[in-house]
Design an enzyme around this catalytic site. Structure first.
Site, PDB file in Angstrom:
ATOM      1  NE  ARG A  23      59.162   1.635  67.847  1.00 28.61           N
ATOM      2  CZ  ARG A  23      58.956   2.964  67.802  1.00 28.61           C
ATOM      3  NH1 ARG A  23      58.919   3.606  66.634  1.00 28.61           N
ATOM      4  NH2 ARG A  23      58.805   3.663  68.907  1.00 28.61           N
ATOM      5  N   GLY A  72      55.591   5.872  66.399  1.00 21.76           N
ATOM      6  CA  GLY A  72      55.256   4.458  66.497  1.00 21.76           C
ATOM      7  C   GLY A  72      55.644   3.606  65.311  1.00 21.76           C
ATOM      8  N   PRO A 101      64.225  14.474  63.653  1.00 17.34           N
ATOM      9  CG  PRO A 101      63.132  16.467  64.196  1.00 17.34           C
ATOM     10  CD  PRO A 101      62.923  15.155  63.510  1.00 17.34           C
ATOM     11  CB  SER A 111      54.380  14.149  65.159  1.00 15.67           C
ATOM     12  OG  SER A 111      55.280  13.895  66.221  1.00 15.67           O
ATOM     13  CB  THR A 157      59.577  21.052  67.152  1.00 13.57           C
ATOM     14  OG1 THR A 157      60.390  20.257  66.285  1.00 13.57           O
ATOM     15  CG2 THR A 157      58.963  20.157  68.221  1.00 13.57           C
ATOM     16  NE  ARG A 197      60.919   6.022  71.722  1.00 13.51           N
ATOM     17  CZ  ARG A 197      59.796   6.746  71.581  1.00 13.51           C
ATOM     18  NH1 ARG A 197      59.158   6.764  70.421  1.00 13.51           N
ATOM     19  NH2 ARG A 197      59.328   7.452  72.597  1.00 13.51           N
ATOM     20  CG  HIS A 257      57.922  15.132  70.577  1.00 16.46           C
ATOM     21  ND1 HIS A 257      58.006  16.438  70.177  1.00 16.46           N
ATOM     22  CD2 HIS A 257      59.175  14.818  70.995  1.00 16.46           C
ATOM     23  CE1 HIS A 257      59.242  16.889  70.352  1.00 16.46           C
ATOM     24  NE2 HIS A 257      59.978  15.918  70.846  1.00 16.46           N
TER      25      HIS A 257
HETATM   26  C1  FMN Z   1      66.037  10.472  71.755  1.00 16.63           C
HETATM   27  C2  FMN Z   1      65.037  11.363  71.068  1.00 16.63           C
HETATM   28  C3  FMN Z   1      65.279  12.733  71.001  1.00 16.63           C
HETATM   29  C4  FMN Z   1      64.350  13.565  70.357  1.00 16.63           C
HETATM   30  N1  FMN Z   1      64.630  14.908  70.233  1.00 16.63           N
HETATM   31  C5  FMN Z   1      63.789  15.696  69.530  1.00 16.63           C
HETATM   32  C6  FMN Z   1      64.099  17.084  69.296  1.00 16.63           C
HETATM   33  O1  FMN Z   1      65.143  17.590  69.746  1.00 16.63           O
HETATM   34  N2  FMN Z   1      63.204  17.820  68.569  1.00 16.63           N
HETATM   35  C7  FMN Z   1      62.066  17.275  68.043  1.00 16.63           C
HETATM   36  O2  FMN Z   1      61.298  17.967  67.380  1.00 16.63           O
HETATM   37  N3  FMN Z   1      61.764  15.966  68.249  1.00 16.63           N
HETATM   38  C8  FMN Z   1      62.592  15.178  68.956  1.00 16.63           C
HETATM   39  N4  FMN Z   1      62.273  13.846  69.136  1.00 16.63           N
HETATM   40  C9  FMN Z   1      61.016  13.303  68.566  1.00 16.63           C
HETATM   41  C10 FMN Z   1      61.253  12.761  67.160  1.00 16.63           C
HETATM   42  O3  FMN Z   1      61.597  13.797  66.277  1.00 16.63           O
HETATM   43  C11 FMN Z   1      60.004  12.053  66.603  1.00 16.63           C
HETATM   44  O4  FMN Z   1      58.890  12.905  66.642  1.00 16.63           O
HETATM   45  C12 FMN Z   1      59.662  10.743  67.342  1.00 16.63           C
HETATM   46  O5  FMN Z   1      60.835  10.061  67.729  1.00 16.63           O
HETATM   47  C13 FMN Z   1      58.808   9.875  66.435  1.00 16.63           C
HETATM   48  O6  FMN Z   1      58.362   8.719  67.078  1.00 16.63           O
HETATM   49  P1  FMN Z   1      59.106   7.281  66.972  1.00 16.63           P
HETATM   50  O7  FMN Z   1      60.343   7.408  67.838  1.00 16.63           O
HETATM   51  O8  FMN Z   1      58.118   6.346  67.539  1.00 16.63           O
HETATM   52  O9  FMN Z   1      59.460   7.035  65.531  1.00 16.63           O
HETATM   53  C14 FMN Z   1      63.172  13.004  69.794  1.00 16.63           C
HETATM   54  C15 FMN Z   1      62.947  11.629  69.869  1.00 16.63           C
HETATM   55  C16 FMN Z   1      63.862  10.798  70.499  1.00 16.63           C
HETATM   56  C17 FMN Z   1      63.592   9.318  70.532  1.00 16.63           C
END
Ligand code: FMN
Length: 370
Positions: free
Chosen positions: A300, A298, A92, A263, A171, A320, A265
Protein backbone atom coordinates in the site's frame (compact mmCIF):
# COMPACT_ATOMS: atom_id res chain seq x y z
CA UNK A 1 18.07 47.66 -2.16
CA UNK A 2 16.14 45.15 -4.24
CA UNK A 3 15.03 41.85 -2.75
CA UNK A 4 14.46 38.67 -4.71
CA UNK A 5 11.13 37.05 -3.85
CA UNK A 6 11.66 33.87 -1.93
CA UNK A 7 10.62 30.62 -3.53
CA UNK A 8 8.42 28.36 -1.45
CA UNK A 9 10.01 25.09 -0.44
CA UNK A 10 7.17 22.64 -0.68
CA UNK A 11 6.41 19.00 -0.37
CA UNK A 12 4.22 19.03 -3.49
CA UNK A 13 5.14 19.06 -7.14
CA UNK A 14 3.28 21.27 -9.60
CA UNK A 15 0.31 18.96 -9.43
CA UNK A 16 -1.06 18.76 -5.93
CA UNK A 17 -4.06 16.63 -6.99
CA UNK A 18 -3.94 13.37 -5.05
CA UNK A 19 -1.06 14.35 -2.81
CA UNK A 20 -1.13 10.93 -1.09
CA UNK A 21 -2.10 7.36 -1.91
CA UNK A 22 -4.79 7.50 0.78
CA UNK A 23 -6.44 10.34 -1.16
CA UNK A 24 -6.48 8.15 -4.27
CA UNK A 25 -8.03 5.30 -2.30
CA UNK A 26 -10.64 7.54 -0.69
CA UNK A 27 -11.64 9.02 -4.06
CA UNK A 28 -11.93 5.54 -5.60
CA UNK A 29 -14.08 4.23 -2.76
CA UNK A 30 -16.33 7.29 -2.80
CA UNK A 31 -17.14 6.74 -6.47
CA UNK A 32 -17.95 3.01 -6.34
CA UNK A 33 -21.27 1.39 -5.45
CA UNK A 34 -21.16 -0.55 -2.13
CA UNK A 35 -21.15 -3.98 -3.80
CA UNK A 36 -18.32 -3.12 -6.22
CA UNK A 37 -16.37 -1.39 -3.43
CA UNK A 38 -16.63 -4.55 -1.37
CA UNK A 39 -15.62 -6.71 -4.34
CA UNK A 40 -12.46 -4.61 -4.66
CA UNK A 41 -11.60 -4.10 -0.99
CA UNK A 42 -12.68 -7.40 0.49
CA UNK A 43 -10.98 -10.71 1.15
CA UNK A 44 -12.02 -14.32 1.62
CA UNK A 45 -13.59 -15.82 4.76
CA UNK A 46 -13.11 -13.80 7.94
CA UNK A 47 -10.36 -11.83 6.18
CA UNK A 48 -7.66 -13.18 8.50
CA UNK A 49 -5.15 -13.40 5.64
CA UNK A 50 -6.09 -9.93 4.39
CA UNK A 51 -5.17 -8.55 7.84
CA UNK A 52 -2.04 -10.71 8.12
CA UNK A 53 -0.64 -9.17 4.94
CA UNK A 54 -0.68 -5.74 6.58
CA UNK A 55 0.52 -6.94 9.98
CA UNK A 56 3.53 -8.66 8.39
CA UNK A 57 4.58 -5.53 6.50
CA UNK A 58 4.27 -3.39 9.62
CA UNK A 59 6.42 -5.77 11.68
CA UNK A 60 9.66 -4.74 10.00
CA UNK A 61 11.77 -1.78 11.04
CA UNK A 62 14.52 -0.13 9.02
CA UNK A 63 18.21 -0.07 9.95
CA UNK A 64 19.28 3.18 8.29
CA UNK A 65 22.80 3.93 7.06
CA UNK A 66 23.62 7.61 7.39
CA UNK A 67 26.25 9.94 5.91
CA UNK A 68 26.71 7.65 2.91
CA UNK A 69 27.74 10.13 0.19
CA UNK A 70 25.15 8.57 -2.14
CA UNK A 71 23.30 10.44 -4.92
CA UNK A 72 19.69 10.09 -6.13
CA UNK A 73 18.67 6.44 -5.65
CA UNK A 74 18.26 4.34 -8.78
CA UNK A 75 14.92 2.53 -9.04
CA UNK A 76 15.52 0.74 -12.36
CA UNK A 77 15.63 -3.05 -12.53
CA UNK A 78 14.57 -5.88 -14.81
CA UNK A 79 12.29 -8.90 -14.50
CA UNK A 80 11.87 -11.88 -16.83
CA UNK A 81 14.19 -10.05 -19.19
CA UNK A 82 11.90 -6.98 -19.27
CA UNK A 83 13.52 -3.65 -18.31
CA UNK A 84 11.62 -1.59 -15.70
CA UNK A 85 11.97 2.06 -14.71
CA UNK A 86 10.67 1.19 -11.26
CA UNK A 87 10.34 -2.20 -9.55
CA UNK A 88 6.58 -2.39 -10.03
CA UNK A 89 4.20 -4.50 -12.10
CA UNK A 90 0.45 -4.00 -12.06
CA UNK A 91 -1.51 -7.11 -11.07
CA UNK A 92 -3.85 -9.01 -13.34
CA UNK A 93 -7.08 -7.85 -11.74
CA UNK A 94 -10.05 -9.07 -13.74
CA UNK A 95 -13.42 -7.32 -14.11
CA UNK A 96 -11.48 -4.07 -14.64
CA UNK A 97 -14.40 -2.46 -16.49
CA UNK A 98 -16.17 -2.18 -13.12
CA UNK A 99 -13.65 0.49 -12.19
CA UNK A 100 -13.26 2.34 -15.51
CA UNK A 101 -14.51 1.59 -19.03
CA UNK A 102 -10.97 1.62 -20.45
CA UNK A 103 -9.80 -0.84 -17.78
CA UNK A 104 -6.42 -2.43 -18.46
CA UNK A 105 -6.00 -0.41 -21.64
CA UNK A 106 -5.76 2.67 -19.41
CA UNK A 107 -3.55 0.81 -16.89
CA UNK A 108 -1.13 -0.20 -19.65
CA UNK A 109 -0.89 3.35 -21.00
CA UNK A 110 -0.21 4.64 -17.48
CA UNK A 111 2.45 1.96 -16.97
CA UNK A 112 4.10 2.87 -20.27
CA UNK A 113 4.30 6.51 -19.19
CA UNK A 114 5.81 5.69 -15.79
CA UNK A 115 8.17 2.79 -16.55
CA UNK A 116 6.04 0.00 -15.05
CA UNK A 117 4.74 -3.15 -16.75
CA UNK A 118 1.27 -4.75 -16.84
CA UNK A 119 0.27 -8.31 -16.10
CA UNK A 120 -2.86 -8.43 -18.27
CA UNK A 121 -5.69 -10.64 -16.92
CA UNK A 122 -7.40 -13.44 -18.82
CA UNK A 123 -10.70 -12.42 -17.13
CA UNK A 124 -10.37 -8.79 -18.28
CA UNK A 125 -12.91 -6.49 -19.87
CA UNK A 126 -10.78 -5.99 -22.99
CA UNK A 127 -9.12 -8.77 -24.95
CA UNK A 128 -5.38 -9.23 -24.55
CA UNK A 129 -4.82 -8.02 -28.14
CA UNK A 130 -6.64 -4.72 -27.43
CA UNK A 131 -4.56 -4.12 -24.28
CA UNK A 132 -1.34 -4.86 -26.20
CA UNK A 133 -2.40 -2.43 -28.90
CA UNK A 134 -3.08 0.32 -26.32
CA UNK A 135 0.51 0.27 -24.99
CA UNK A 136 2.84 -2.38 -26.44
CA UNK A 137 5.80 -1.29 -24.27
CA UNK A 138 3.86 -1.96 -21.07
CA UNK A 139 1.60 -4.90 -21.96
CA UNK A 140 4.34 -7.48 -21.68
CA UNK A 141 3.00 -10.27 -19.44
CA UNK A 142 -0.32 -12.07 -20.00
CA UNK A 143 -2.04 -13.96 -17.16
CA UNK A 144 -3.82 -17.29 -17.68
CA UNK A 145 -5.81 -19.75 -15.53
CA UNK A 146 -4.56 -23.35 -15.80
CA UNK A 147 -7.95 -25.02 -16.19
CA UNK A 148 -10.39 -26.21 -18.78
CA UNK A 149 -9.71 -28.07 -22.01
CA UNK A 150 -6.02 -28.13 -23.00
CA UNK A 151 -6.98 -27.22 -26.58
CA UNK A 152 -8.48 -23.93 -25.33
CA UNK A 153 -5.40 -23.31 -23.20
CA UNK A 154 -3.06 -23.84 -26.17
CA UNK A 155 -5.19 -21.51 -28.31
CA UNK A 156 -4.85 -18.84 -25.59
CA UNK A 157 -1.06 -19.29 -25.45
CA UNK A 158 -0.89 -18.83 -29.24
CA UNK A 159 -2.91 -15.62 -29.02
CA UNK A 160 -0.53 -14.33 -26.32
CA UNK A 161 2.51 -15.08 -28.50
CA UNK A 162 0.93 -13.56 -31.61
CA UNK A 163 0.00 -10.37 -29.74
CA UNK A 164 3.69 -9.83 -28.86
CA UNK A 165 3.73 -10.54 -25.11
CA UNK A 166 7.12 -11.45 -23.59
CA UNK A 167 6.01 -13.70 -20.74
CA UNK A 168 3.06 -15.60 -19.25
CA UNK A 169 1.81 -15.47 -15.66
CA UNK A 170 0.03 -18.69 -14.60
CA UNK A 171 -2.28 -18.23 -11.61
CA UNK A 172 -1.94 -21.45 -9.59
CA UNK A 173 -3.92 -20.49 -6.47
CA UNK A 174 -7.34 -20.18 -8.09
CA UNK A 175 -8.69 -23.63 -9.01
CA UNK A 176 -12.01 -22.36 -7.65
CA UNK A 177 -13.21 -18.91 -6.57
CA UNK A 178 -12.50 -18.02 -2.93
CA UNK A 179 -15.26 -17.93 -0.30
CA UNK A 180 -16.00 -14.20 -0.29
CA UNK A 181 -18.42 -13.29 2.49
CA UNK A 182 -18.73 -9.67 1.32
CA UNK A 183 -19.76 -10.67 -2.20
CA UNK A 184 -22.27 -13.14 -0.80
CA UNK A 185 -23.76 -10.50 1.51
CA UNK A 186 -24.27 -8.23 -1.49
CA UNK A 187 -25.61 -11.09 -3.69
CA UNK A 188 -22.87 -9.88 -6.03
CA UNK A 189 -22.59 -11.63 -9.38
CA UNK A 190 -20.07 -10.60 -12.00
CA UNK A 191 -21.60 -9.12 -15.13
CA UNK A 192 -20.27 -11.31 -17.98
CA UNK A 193 -19.50 -8.14 -19.96
CA UNK A 194 -16.65 -7.18 -17.60
CA UNK A 195 -14.81 -10.52 -17.76
CA UNK A 196 -15.42 -11.62 -21.34
CA UNK A 197 -12.90 -9.52 -23.28
CA UNK A 198 -11.06 -12.67 -24.32
CA UNK A 199 -14.21 -14.73 -24.81
CA UNK A 200 -16.83 -12.65 -26.66
CA UNK A 201 -20.24 -14.21 -27.32
CA UNK A 202 -19.34 -14.41 -31.03
CA UNK A 203 -16.01 -16.20 -30.34
CA UNK A 204 -15.11 -19.90 -30.58
CA UNK A 205 -14.88 -20.50 -26.80
CA UNK A 206 -17.88 -19.91 -24.52
CA UNK A 207 -17.27 -17.82 -21.39
CA UNK A 208 -18.69 -20.43 -19.02
CA UNK A 209 -16.51 -23.13 -20.57
CA UNK A 210 -13.49 -21.25 -19.14
CA UNK A 211 -14.65 -19.35 -16.06
CA UNK A 212 -17.61 -21.59 -15.14
CA UNK A 213 -14.90 -23.94 -13.83
CA UNK A 214 -14.15 -21.38 -11.11
CA UNK A 215 -17.60 -21.79 -9.58
CA UNK A 216 -18.77 -25.32 -10.43
CA UNK A 217 -15.77 -27.60 -10.61
CA UNK A 218 -16.38 -30.47 -12.97
CA UNK A 219 -12.77 -31.40 -13.81
CA UNK A 220 -9.81 -32.26 -11.57
CA UNK A 221 -7.25 -29.57 -10.76
CA UNK A 222 -4.21 -29.73 -13.07
CA UNK A 223 -0.95 -31.14 -11.69
CA UNK A 224 2.47 -29.44 -11.85
CA UNK A 225 3.54 -32.10 -14.37
CA UNK A 226 0.55 -31.32 -16.63
CA UNK A 227 1.17 -27.60 -16.34
CA UNK A 228 4.88 -28.06 -17.10
CA UNK A 229 4.12 -30.13 -20.22
CA UNK A 230 1.52 -27.66 -21.44
CA UNK A 231 3.74 -24.62 -20.82
CA UNK A 232 6.61 -26.33 -22.66
CA UNK A 233 4.61 -25.76 -25.87
CA UNK A 234 5.28 -22.00 -25.69
CA UNK A 235 8.66 -20.36 -26.21
CA UNK A 236 7.73 -17.65 -23.68
CA UNK A 237 9.12 -17.72 -20.12
CA UNK A 238 6.48 -18.10 -17.41
CA UNK A 239 5.88 -17.22 -13.79
CA UNK A 240 3.76 -19.16 -11.28
CA UNK A 241 1.45 -16.73 -9.41
CA UNK A 242 0.13 -17.69 -5.99
CA UNK A 243 3.05 -19.63 -4.50
CA UNK A 244 3.25 -19.58 -0.69
CA UNK A 245 5.57 -22.42 0.32
CA UNK A 246 9.09 -23.64 -0.41
CA UNK A 247 7.56 -26.89 -1.73
CA UNK A 248 5.29 -25.13 -4.24
CA UNK A 249 8.09 -22.79 -5.33
CA UNK A 250 10.45 -25.74 -5.97
CA UNK A 251 7.70 -27.61 -7.84
CA UNK A 252 7.04 -24.55 -10.01
CA UNK A 253 10.72 -24.21 -10.90
CA UNK A 254 11.01 -27.97 -11.57
CA UNK A 255 8.00 -27.61 -13.90
CA UNK A 256 9.87 -24.93 -15.86
CA UNK A 257 8.85 -21.61 -14.27
CA UNK A 258 11.40 -18.81 -14.66
CA UNK A 259 9.85 -16.85 -11.79
CA UNK A 260 7.45 -17.25 -8.89
CA UNK A 261 5.02 -14.64 -7.61
CA UNK A 262 4.77 -15.08 -3.86
CA UNK A 263 1.14 -14.19 -3.24
CA UNK A 264 -2.03 -15.09 -1.38
CA UNK A 265 -4.07 -13.30 -4.05
CA UNK A 266 -4.42 -10.26 -1.78
CA UNK A 267 -6.22 -12.39 0.82
CA UNK A 268 -8.99 -13.17 -1.69
CA UNK A 269 -8.59 -16.93 -2.11
CA UNK A 270 -7.78 -19.26 0.83
CA UNK A 271 -8.35 -17.42 4.10
CA UNK A 272 -6.00 -18.57 6.85
CA UNK A 273 -2.84 -18.67 4.75
CA UNK A 274 0.21 -16.75 5.99
CA UNK A 275 1.08 -13.26 4.87
CA UNK A 276 2.87 -13.42 1.51
CA UNK A 277 5.75 -11.37 2.95
CA UNK A 278 6.37 -13.93 5.71
CA UNK A 279 6.91 -16.65 3.09
CA UNK A 280 9.58 -14.77 1.13
CA UNK A 281 12.62 -16.01 3.11
CA UNK A 282 11.76 -19.74 2.86
CA UNK A 283 10.96 -19.41 -0.84
CA UNK A 284 14.13 -17.45 -1.57
CA UNK A 285 16.14 -20.13 0.26
CA UNK A 286 14.39 -22.95 -1.63
CA UNK A 287 14.89 -21.65 -5.16
CA UNK A 288 18.16 -19.73 -4.79
CA UNK A 289 19.09 -18.27 -8.15
CA UNK A 290 17.12 -20.84 -10.17
CA UNK A 291 14.23 -18.39 -10.67
CA UNK A 292 13.28 -14.77 -10.03
CA UNK A 293 10.91 -13.74 -7.23
CA UNK A 294 8.05 -11.25 -7.24
CA UNK A 295 5.68 -10.48 -4.36
CA UNK A 296 2.16 -9.14 -4.03
CA UNK A 297 -0.56 -8.95 -1.36
CA UNK A 298 -0.91 -5.95 0.90
CA UNK A 299 1.42 -3.44 -0.77
CA UNK A 300 0.00 0.00 0.00
CA UNK A 301 3.02 2.37 0.00
CA UNK A 302 6.50 2.98 -1.35
CA UNK A 303 7.82 1.94 2.05
CA UNK A 304 6.07 -1.44 1.68
CA UNK A 305 7.78 -1.92 -1.70
CA UNK A 306 11.19 -1.24 -0.13
CA UNK A 307 10.50 -3.73 2.70
CA UNK A 308 9.49 -6.47 0.24
CA UNK A 309 12.57 -5.89 -1.90
CA UNK A 310 14.82 -5.97 1.16
CA UNK A 311 13.33 -9.36 2.13
CA UNK A 312 14.15 -10.91 -1.24
CA UNK A 313 11.58 -9.88 -3.87
CA UNK A 314 13.02 -8.50 -7.10
CA UNK A 315 9.80 -6.71 -8.05
CA UNK A 316 6.49 -5.98 -6.38
CA UNK A 317 3.04 -6.37 -7.91
CA UNK A 318 0.24 -3.95 -7.00
CA UNK A 319 -3.40 -5.04 -7.26
CA UNK A 320 -5.82 -2.89 -5.31
CA UNK A 321 -3.55 0.17 -5.42
CA UNK A 322 -3.64 0.14 -9.23
CA UNK A 323 -7.38 -0.55 -9.25
CA UNK A 324 -7.98 2.36 -6.84
CA UNK A 325 -6.01 4.64 -9.17
CA UNK A 326 -8.08 3.43 -12.12
CA UNK A 327 -11.37 3.93 -10.26
CA UNK A 328 -10.34 7.35 -8.94
CA UNK A 329 -9.24 8.93 -12.23
CA UNK A 330 -8.73 6.35 -15.00
CA UNK A 331 -5.21 6.17 -16.47
CA UNK A 332 -4.27 9.49 -14.82
CA UNK A 333 -5.09 7.93 -11.44
CA UNK A 334 -2.84 4.92 -12.13
CA UNK A 335 -0.05 7.26 -13.22
CA UNK A 336 -0.45 9.22 -10.00
CA UNK A 337 -0.18 6.00 -7.97
CA UNK A 338 3.13 5.21 -9.69
CA UNK A 339 4.42 8.76 -9.23
CA UNK A 340 3.60 8.76 -5.53
CA UNK A 341 5.17 5.30 -5.06
CA UNK A 342 8.29 6.38 -6.97
CA UNK A 343 8.73 9.64 -5.04
CA UNK A 344 8.15 7.93 -1.71
CA UNK A 345 10.58 5.13 -2.61
CA UNK A 346 13.26 7.69 -3.48
CA UNK A 347 12.72 9.38 -0.13
CA UNK A 348 12.87 6.09 1.78
CA UNK A 349 16.00 4.87 -0.02
CA UNK A 350 17.76 8.19 0.60
CA UNK A 351 16.87 8.13 4.30
CA UNK A 352 17.77 4.44 4.52
CA UNK A 353 21.14 4.98 2.83
CA UNK A 354 20.61 2.67 -0.16
CA UNK A 355 21.87 3.75 -3.59
CA UNK A 356 19.56 1.55 -5.64
CA UNK A 357 16.73 -0.95 -5.31
CA UNK A 358 19.09 -3.72 -6.42
CA UNK A 359 21.32 -3.34 -3.36
CA UNK A 360 18.48 -3.75 -0.85
CA UNK A 361 18.76 -6.79 1.41
CA UNK A 362 17.96 -8.06 4.92
CA UNK A 363 20.80 -6.00 6.40
CA UNK A 364 18.55 -2.95 6.02
CA UNK A 365 15.83 -4.46 8.25
CA UNK A 366 15.20 -5.78 11.72
CA UNK A 367 12.09 -7.46 13.06
CA UNK A 368 10.14 -5.52 15.66
CA UNK A 369 9.38 -7.62 18.71
CA UNK A 370 5.66 -7.58 19.61
C1 FMN B 1 -10.73 -6.80 -8.20
C2 FMN B 1 -9.64 -7.83 -8.28
C3 FMN B 1 -9.70 -8.80 -9.28
C4 FMN B 1 -8.68 -9.77 -9.37
N1 FMN B 1 -8.71 -10.68 -10.40
C5 FMN B 1 -7.69 -11.55 -10.54
C6 FMN B 1 -7.63 -12.44 -11.67
O1 FMN B 1 -8.53 -12.45 -12.53
N2 FMN B 1 -6.56 -13.29 -11.75
C7 FMN B 1 -5.55 -13.28 -10.83
O2 FMN B 1 -4.59 -14.05 -10.95
N3 FMN B 1 -5.58 -12.44 -9.77
C8 FMN B 1 -6.60 -11.58 -9.62
N4 FMN B 1 -6.61 -10.71 -8.54
C9 FMN B 1 -5.50 -10.75 -7.55
C10 FMN B 1 -4.39 -9.79 -7.95
O3 FMN B 1 -3.78 -10.20 -9.15
C11 FMN B 1 -3.29 -9.70 -6.87
O4 FMN B 1 -2.79 -10.97 -6.57
C12 FMN B 1 -3.78 -9.02 -5.57
O5 FMN B 1 -4.68 -7.98 -5.85
C13 FMN B 1 -2.57 -8.50 -4.81
O6 FMN B 1 -2.92 -7.97 -3.57
P1 FMN B 1 -3.19 -6.40 -3.29
O7 FMN B 1 -4.54 -6.11 -3.90
O8 FMN B 1 -3.20 -6.31 -1.82
O9 FMN B 1 -2.10 -5.61 -3.97
C14 FMN B 1 -7.62 -9.76 -8.42
C15 FMN B 1 -7.58 -8.78 -7.43
C16 FMN B 1 -8.57 -7.82 -7.34
C17 FMN B 1 -8.47 -6.77 -6.27
Amino acid sequence: MTTTPQKALGFFGEDADFATLSEVTDAARAGLSPDVRDFLDGGAGREVTLRRNRQALDRWAYRPRVMTGLGVPDLATSFLGIPLGLPILTAPFGADGLFHPEGHRAVARANAAEGAVSIVPEAGTHCLEAVAEAAPVAARIAQVHPMGRPANFFALLHRIEDAGYDAVCVTVDCPTAGWREGNRRHRFNLDPAVISGNYPASGPVALDEVFGQLFTRTEPVWTWAELGERMATTRLPWMAKGVLTAEAASAAVDAGASAVLVSNHGGRQLDGTPAALDQLPEIAAAIGDRAQIALDSGIRSGSDVVTALALGAEVVVIGRLAAYGLAAAGGAGVRRVHQLLRDEMRTILTLLGAGSVRELGPAFLQEVRP
